[in-house]
Design a protein around this motif. Structure first.
Motif, PDB file in Angstrom:
ATOM      1  N   GLU A  21      30.782  31.628  30.093  1.00  0.00           N
ATOM      2  CA  GLU A  21      31.481  31.895  31.341  1.00  0.00           C
ATOM      3  C   GLU A  21      30.662  32.856  32.174  1.00  0.00           C
ATOM      4  O   GLU A  21      29.886  33.640  31.641  1.00  0.00           O
ATOM      5  N   LYS A  22      30.847  32.796  33.483  1.00  0.00           N
ATOM      6  CA  LYS A  22      30.230  33.791  34.345  1.00  0.00           C
ATOM      7  C   LYS A  22      31.047  35.068  34.259  1.00  0.00           C
ATOM      8  O   LYS A  22      32.268  35.043  34.353  1.00  0.00           O
ATOM      9  N   GLN A  23      30.356  36.171  34.043  1.00  0.00           N
ATOM     10  CA  GLN A  23      30.970  37.490  33.977  1.00  0.00           C
ATOM     11  C   GLN A  23      30.252  38.383  34.985  1.00  0.00           C
ATOM     12  O   GLN A  23      29.056  38.629  34.851  1.00  0.00           O
ATOM     13  N   THR A  24      30.959  38.843  35.983  1.00  0.00           N
ATOM     14  CA  THR A  24      30.362  39.710  36.993  1.00  0.00           C
ATOM     15  C   THR A  24      30.736  41.156  36.698  1.00  0.00           C
ATOM     16  O   THR A  24      31.906  41.465  36.466  1.00  0.00           O
ATOM     17  N   THR A  72      25.607  39.377  37.495  1.00  0.00           N
ATOM     18  CA  THR A  72      26.410  38.274  36.973  1.00  0.00           C
ATOM     19  C   THR A  72      25.703  37.688  35.759  1.00  0.00           C
ATOM     20  O   THR A  72      24.551  37.273  35.836  1.00  0.00           O
ATOM     21  N   LYS A  74      25.839  34.887  32.514  1.00  0.00           N
ATOM     22  CA  LYS A  74      26.419  33.633  32.042  1.00  0.00           C
ATOM     23  C   LYS A  74      26.330  33.720  30.524  1.00  0.00           C
ATOM     24  O   LYS A  74      25.250  33.588  29.952  1.00  0.00           O
ATOM     25  N   LYS A  78      31.426  38.664  24.298  1.00  0.00           N
ATOM     26  CA  LYS A  78      32.547  39.447  24.821  1.00  0.00           C
ATOM     27  C   LYS A  78      32.103  40.787  25.393  1.00  0.00           C
ATOM     28  O   LYS A  78      32.900  41.504  25.992  1.00  0.00           O
ATOM     29  N   PHE A 102      33.586  42.576  28.496  1.00  0.00           N
ATOM     30  CA  PHE A 102      34.011  41.662  29.547  1.00  0.00           C
ATOM     31  C   PHE A 102      35.518  41.432  29.447  1.00  0.00           C
ATOM     32  O   PHE A 102      36.080  41.413  28.356  1.00  0.00           O
ATOM     33  N   ASP A 104      39.186  39.198  30.842  1.00  0.00           N
ATOM     34  CA  ASP A 104      39.617  37.824  31.088  1.00  0.00           C
ATOM     35  C   ASP A 104      39.518  37.419  32.556  1.00  0.00           C
ATOM     36  O   ASP A 104      39.546  36.239  32.877  1.00  0.00           O
ATOM     37  N   LYS A 105      39.409  38.391  33.442  1.00  0.00           N
ATOM     38  CA  LYS A 105      39.311  38.097  34.876  1.00  0.00           C
ATOM     39  C   LYS A 105      37.875  37.779  35.294  1.00  0.00           C
ATOM     40  O   LYS A 105      37.621  37.411  36.437  1.00  0.00           O
ATOM     41  N   ASN A 106      36.923  37.969  34.369  1.00  0.00           N
ATOM     42  CA  ASN A 106      35.501  37.707  34.611  1.00  0.00           C
ATOM     43  C   ASN A 106      34.908  38.610  35.695  1.00  0.00           C
ATOM     44  O   ASN A 106      33.918  38.270  36.322  1.00  0.00           O
ATOM     45  N   TYR A 107      35.533  39.771  35.918  1.00  0.00           N
ATOM     46  CA  TYR A 107      35.058  40.706  36.925  1.00  0.00           C
ATOM     47  C   TYR A 107      35.390  42.121  36.448  1.00  0.00           C
ATOM     48  O   TYR A 107      36.555  42.443  36.227  1.00  0.00           O
TER      49      TYR A 107
END
Length: 116
Positions: A21-24, A72, A74, A78, A102, A104-107
């Protein structure tokens, strides 16, 4: 028999792959005593796009009075590890790396202070 074996092998391989997933992450860091005038403030870290060999330069935000960078990833992990580098010197040299978990909102927004 060969077909069954191939199906079993393929199923095992597919189940071993982590979903990415993308994590910013927004890194906001205060550098005491510099008033935004440090020559170079940067990030280094474990996972791409960061690494331990090259600086990711962080820009000074004069409104918030912090150095700020957005990265960001990829990843299927976790968390990731990182450290700040100020004027070519790693912070916390004899201490473990910082970790960002990280969500669950990926931000994620971090508010750090450089420690020497």
């Amino acid at each position: 028999m060969k077909t069954k074996l191939l199906i079993i092998v393929a199923a095992c391989m597919a189940s071993c792959v982590q979903k990415t997933e993308k994590q910013t992450v927004v890194f906001e860091v205060a550098v005491p005593g510099t008033d935004g005038k440090a020559t170079n403030v940067a990030l280094r870290g474990t996972d791409f796009p960061l690494n331990w060999q090259e600086d990711k330069v962080i820009v000074y935000d004069s409104v918030k009075k912090v150095y700020r960078a957005t990265v960001t990833y990829k990843t299927g992990y976790k968390f990731t590890e990182y450290k700040y580098v100020v004027n070519g010197v790693f912070e916390m040299q004899d201490k473990p790396n910082r970790k960002v978990k990280f969500n669950d909102k990926n931000y994620t927004v971090l508010h750090d202070t450089v420690q020497f």
